[in-house]
Structure formats: structure tokens, C-alpha cells
Design an enzyme around this catalytic site. Structure first.
Site, PDB file in Angstrom:
ATOM      1  NE  ARG A  57     -13.725  27.864-107.615  1.00 14.85           N
ATOM      2  CZ  ARG A  57     -13.277  28.842-106.838  1.00 14.85           C
ATOM      3  NH1 ARG A  57     -13.557  30.077-107.129  1.00 14.85           N
ATOM      4  NH2 ARG A  57     -12.553  28.593-105.784  1.00 14.85           N
ATOM      5  CE  LYS A 164     -19.266  25.380 -87.751  1.00 17.19           C
ATOM      6  NZ  LYS A 164     -17.842  25.065 -87.818  1.00 17.19           N
ATOM      7  CG  HIS A 194     -19.491  17.360 -87.698  1.00 13.60           C
ATOM      8  ND1 HIS A 194     -19.097  18.662 -87.700  1.00 13.60           N
ATOM      9  CD2 HIS A 194     -18.584  16.705 -86.920  1.00 13.60           C
ATOM     10  CE1 HIS A 194     -18.006  18.795 -86.967  1.00 13.60           C
ATOM     11  NE2 HIS A 194     -17.668  17.618 -86.477  1.00 13.60           N
ATOM     12  CD  GLU A 232     -11.232  21.391 -82.387  1.00 16.60           C
ATOM     13  OE1 GLU A 232     -11.113  20.732 -83.427  1.00 16.60           O
ATOM     14  OE2 GLU A 232     -11.567  22.574 -82.374  1.00 16.60           O
ATOM     15  CG  HIS A 256     -20.140  21.789 -83.619  1.00 14.36           C
ATOM     16  ND1 HIS A 256     -20.911  21.490 -84.707  1.00 14.36           N
ATOM     17  CD2 HIS A 256     -18.906  22.054 -84.103  1.00 14.36           C
ATOM     18  CE1 HIS A 256     -20.169  21.567 -85.806  1.00 14.36           C
ATOM     19  NE2 HIS A 256     -18.948  21.922 -85.462  1.00 14.36           N
TER      20      HIS A 256
END
Ligand code: BG6
Length: 505
Positions: A57, A164, A194, A232, A256
Site C-alpha cells: 500500500r 496461513k 512452512h 517456543e 503445522h
């Protein structure tokens, strides 16, 4: 022994990759660095004369865009920026503002035609839609209206990459798939996940089908249970807008983790081609036992992190992260137990857990084999069962725990670990980033590592059952875990109820 290359002996066809949302986070961290790596002199994987066009944009001069791209590549690229390579990358790197303008797609058309003319290349186009899910339908329709989608049988190709999350629930996922198919042929759609580009996830197939021993043990006869942990250490960062509307189940399990599970559990496909592999994976999801209101309490745990300590530093709880609404009830951790109701996996529990702000970033699959019969050595003292650990990240590789006799005059048994570490076996830094591989697969037109529309719908069906059962908060209450821990006590209880425990990745 010689190595064996199955794939990618032909260079991919020359094309122009258009990144929609070229100043977004994904473009910064992953797409621009990955494309640079593909152009990187030593590798030379990017088809010659190909171009990259950022489409967004914001008004930016080409120099400004190049400067940003260089900065992102310096920060996030796997390979170092080298002047010669950088020059050939930016020679083909262009920018266009107008994504949100009424005539933006006409400008895009004119721009693409001028790039193709100047470079003398075919109108082969890859549109990478790195934009929010509710903008996907509109962009694809506008591409069609502007005459930017080639006939699937034409000599030149159009490929559209969709990121996603594909939808927010089953209904919206079905709507996105329908909208894609109104304007595109399935062969033109690449739904990216991924995790499927990660080395170790791909190695699952090699491990299973290029070795004779594992496949013969793979299933209910020999396997006690399977665990998948995707942990994580990071918290939410600046992603509240997206994440608070999603949560761990939608963000990680729907895509995933179910992708990884399907590769782990599928039947041997009849060939290595994309449709055979996609079909084998889909069959796993079709056999996945749904979780509904009656089983949600014993089979799922939802939690969010409270304040705690991460890597020795105090960190805030989820509710104190930036831009989280006071009435948020989003989970940052989920644990669940399910089964694959087919002959191979009948009765084998599959335990899954994933969360943010756990003690470290580590994802592993554990295949726990059955106990040794209680005779001979196992009569004297408990002998631990064999365990195959597949480390997705970090320290990619796998290990197999076996019992061995410790050298000496008496018979002392000791568990030992047979370990393959990618880094020490193949050398560090050799694995391409997931996005490098997947972008190249799109240019190649290879769908093997991309989920089919059916798979996405089936995975939403499974997740929707859980989401529906969670709408009654008294059934599965949202509990807390301190940041930097392995999750709430309820997750320990979920697996302990079956006499088992989580393995630490
Ligand atoms: C993304 C999720 O798809 O995957 C993120 O949206 C998550 O929330 C990320 O952090 C994890 O990817 P990786 O490759 O770092 O394991």
C-alpha cells in the site's frame, strides 16, 4: 556410499514473484531474505532472469525499498550479504504501491508487462499473498478481473501462494477455499505451511521409507504412544492483533502440527508424487478421532502464560502484553490427546502440546516403543523402553535410545543414545530455510510440500470440534502457567492419567 538425489535436477522456469504485502513482517523476516539466498552466487537456485516485485500500500521509492530489503536481509538472511550477489538480486527487485487503490491491479498488470518485456521473459507469475486472510478473496478476485490469471493450460503459468491462517474456523476456511476455486484451478494454488519446508519434517519420509527397520516397527504392534511437543520461548511480541484472535490451537495445531503428524503416521504412498503423498496424508486426518464435548475435559488443556522468568529475565504475563484486550480469553498453550483410528495406529495415544513462553524453543516428535517383556533382564529391574526422538529444531536430527551392557565383569545395563545430528554429520548452515525450499517448489510447480484444500478443511473439522467444546468455559477452563515453565499442571495430569509423562525436547 554415494548420496542419492531424487529431485530438482532441472532448474525451475524463469518467473516474476510478486509479494503482496511487501512491507509486512513475513516479507521482512522470511520472503526477501529467502529470495536473496536463492539468488546467492554460491547457490544459484533462482532461475536466471527471474524478477521479484514488492506490491504494497505504502508509497516508497525504489531506492527506499532496496535499502529496506538490504536491511532485512542483513538481519535475517541465512547467508551473508555479498556485494556481487546483492547487485544481481536488486537488479531484479522492483516495487509498486497501489494494493489498496481502485486501479492498483491495472497498474500491477502494466508493471508486470514492462518487467517481462525488459527482461525478455515469459509471463510466468507467482503471486505470494502475504496479506490478512479476509483480504485473500478480494485480491484473488481482483487478479482475475484485471486479467492477471493465466489459463491453467496456457504456456505461461500463474501460481498463487496463500499463507496461513487459511480461515478462522471451518466455515471461513471453506469460504476461502471456495473463493480461491472460483478464480483459480487447484493446480494454481499453493497453500503454504512452512513446517513442511523444514529439513527434519521432510526427513520423516526418508527415515520411514528409505530405511527398512523403522517402517516395520511403525504402528500399534510396537509403539506405545507418540508425543509431539512444539515449544517456543518467545512470547507474543507485537502480534497481538493477529494472535489474540487466534490462540495456540488455531495458530499451531490446525496447521503445522497436524501436517507433521500426518507425515509421521501416513501409510506408505504409492509414489513420491504430490497427489499420492497428499492422499496418504489426508487419510490420516480422516481417521483422526474427533474431540467433542464429552471428551474435551479429559483430552484437552488450554492455558495462557502469566508473569514469569524467561532466560533469566522477568517477563510479563499474556494479559499485560501490548494491545491485549481486558476480556481476552485466548490460549497460548494447548495440550491434547487423540487417536488415529485405523489399523496401523489403533489404540496408540497421540499426545500433542504446544505453547509460547516455554523454557526454550524446541520441537520434537517422540515415538515411544512398547516395554520389553517382563522376562530375562526386565524381570530383574525395569528396563526403559526404546525411544526414537526426531528433533525438528533446533539441533536438527534424531536419536534412538537403546539399552546396552556397560563394559565390565558384571552385567550392568545402561541406556545409551544413538544420535544423528545434522550439524555434525552434514556441517552447519547447510540446511536451506523452509521458505527457500518452498518458494523454489512453487516456481517448480511442485505441490508435494503444500497442503491440499481437502487437508485444510479436514484439519479445521478436527479443530472446530475442540473449539466448539471450549465455548462452555466450565468444561475446559482456561488455566495459567508461569512464563518459562513447561505449561500448567493440567497438562502433566492429562498424560499422567495414562501412566505416562512428557519427554523434554
Ligand atoms: C507461525 C506461527 O506459523 O509459526 C507463530 O504463527 C510461530 O506463532 C511460528 O511462532 C513458529 O515457527 P518456527 O519456524 O519458528 O517454529
Amino acid at each position: 556410499m554415494e548420496s542419492l538425489t531424487i529431485h530438482r535436477t532441472q532448474p525451475a522456469p524463469t518467473c516474476t514473484v510478486v509479494i503482496f504485502g511487501a512491507s509486512g513482517d513475513l516479507a521482512k523476516r522470511k520472503l526477501i531474505p529467502a529470495l536473496y539466498n536463492l539468488v546467492h552466487c554460491g547457490q544459484g537456485a533462482m532461475p536466471a532472469k527471474s524478477a521479484v516485485l514488492g506490491f504494497a500500500r505504502r508509497e516508497l521509492s525504489l531506492d527506499q525499498f532496496h535499502a529496506s530489503a538490504r536491511d532485512w536481509t542483513n538481519r535475517f538472511s541465512r547467508l551473508k550479504v555479498e556485494e556481487g550477489c546483492w547487485q544481481s538480486f536488486v537488479d531484479g527487485l522492483d516495487y509498486l504501491a497501489g494494493l489498496d487503490q481502485p486501479d492498483g491491479f491495472d497498474k500491477l498488470k502494466a508493471k508486470l508487462e514492462s518487467i517481462e518485456k525488459a527482461r525478455g521473459i515469459l509471463a510466468n507469475r507467482v503471486y505470494y499473498l502475504s496479506i490478512p486472510p479476509d483480504a485473500i478473496r478480494d485480491s484473488v478476485a481482483r487478479l482475475k478481473q484485471a486479467g492477471l490469471i493465466a489459463d491453467p493450460k496456457a504456456k505461461n503459468f500463474t501460481r498463487v501462494v496463500v499463507e496461513k491462517p487459511i480461515g478462522h474456523d471451518l466455515e471461513s476456511a471453506l469460504a476461502i477455499n471456495r473463493a480461491l476455486l472460483e478464480n483459480l484451478d487447484e493446480s494454481q494454488i499453493f497453500r503454504i505451511d512452512h513446517y513442511l519446508g523444514k529439513e527434519t519434517v521432510q526427513n520423516l519420509m526418508v527415515l520411514r521409507f528409505a530405511n527398512n527397520i523403522f517402517e516395520r516397527l511403525w504402528g500399534a504392534r510396537n509403539v506405545d504412544h507418540v508425543q509431539i511437543t512444539v515449544a517456543e520461548a518467545e512470547g507474543l511480541g507485537t502480534r497481538a492483533m493477529y494472535y489474540d484472535g487466534a490462540g495456540a490451537l488455531r495458530d499451531m495445531v490446525q496447521n503445522h502440527i497436524l501436517q507433521t503428524l500426518s507425515l509421521l503416521a501416513m501409510e506408505p504412498p504409492v509414489s513420491l508424487n504430490a497427489s499420492a503423498i497428499r492422499e496418504a496424508k489426508l487419510n490420516v486426518l480422516q481417521a483422526l478421532r474427533p474431540i467433542h464435548a464429552d471428551t474435551a475435559r479429559s483430552h484437552t488443556v488450554r492455558a495462557r502464560y502469566s508473569a514469569g522468568v524467561e532466560n533469566g529475565k522477568p517477563v510479563v504475563g499474556y494479559m499485560d502484553e501490548q494491545n491485549i484486550p481486558d476480556n481476552s480469553d485466548t490460549e497460548t498453550f494447548v495440550a491434547l490427546k487423540t487417536y488415529i483410528d485405523n489399523w496401523r495406529w489403533s489404540g496408540v495415544p497421540i499426545y500433542i502440546r504446544t505453547g509460547k513462553r516455554m523454557p526454550k524453543r524446541a520441537s520434537s516428535i517422540f515415538v515411544q516403543f512398547k516395554d520389553v517383556p517382563q522376562i530375562l533382564f526386565n524381570r530383574e529391574a525395569a528396563v526403559p523402553a526404546n525411544l526414537l526422538t526426531i528433533r525438528i529444531q533446533p539441533d536438527e536430527g534424531f536419536s534412538f535410545d537403546v539399552m546396552a551392557k556397560q563394559p565390565g565383569l558384571d552385567i550392568t545395563l545402561r541406556p545409551v543414545r544413538m544420535n544423528l545430528s545434522y550439524e555434525s554429520t552434514f556441517g552447519g548452515g547447510v540446511s536451506p530455510d523452509a521458505y527457500e525450499r518452498l518458494l523454489l517448489d512453487v516456481m517448480d510447480g511442485d505441490h508435494t510440500l503444500f497442503p491440499s484444500g481437502h487437508f485444510v478443511e479436514k484439519s479445521w473439522e478436527f479443530v472446530q470440534g475442540i473449539l466448539d467444546s471450549w465455548t462452555d468455559a466450565s468444561r475446559v477452563p482456561l488455566v495459567e502457567y508461569p512464563a518459562g515453565s513447561w505449561g500448567p499442571q493440567a497438562a502433566e495430569d492429562l498424560i499422567r492419567a495414562d501412566g505416562r509423562a512428557w519427554h523434554e525436547p
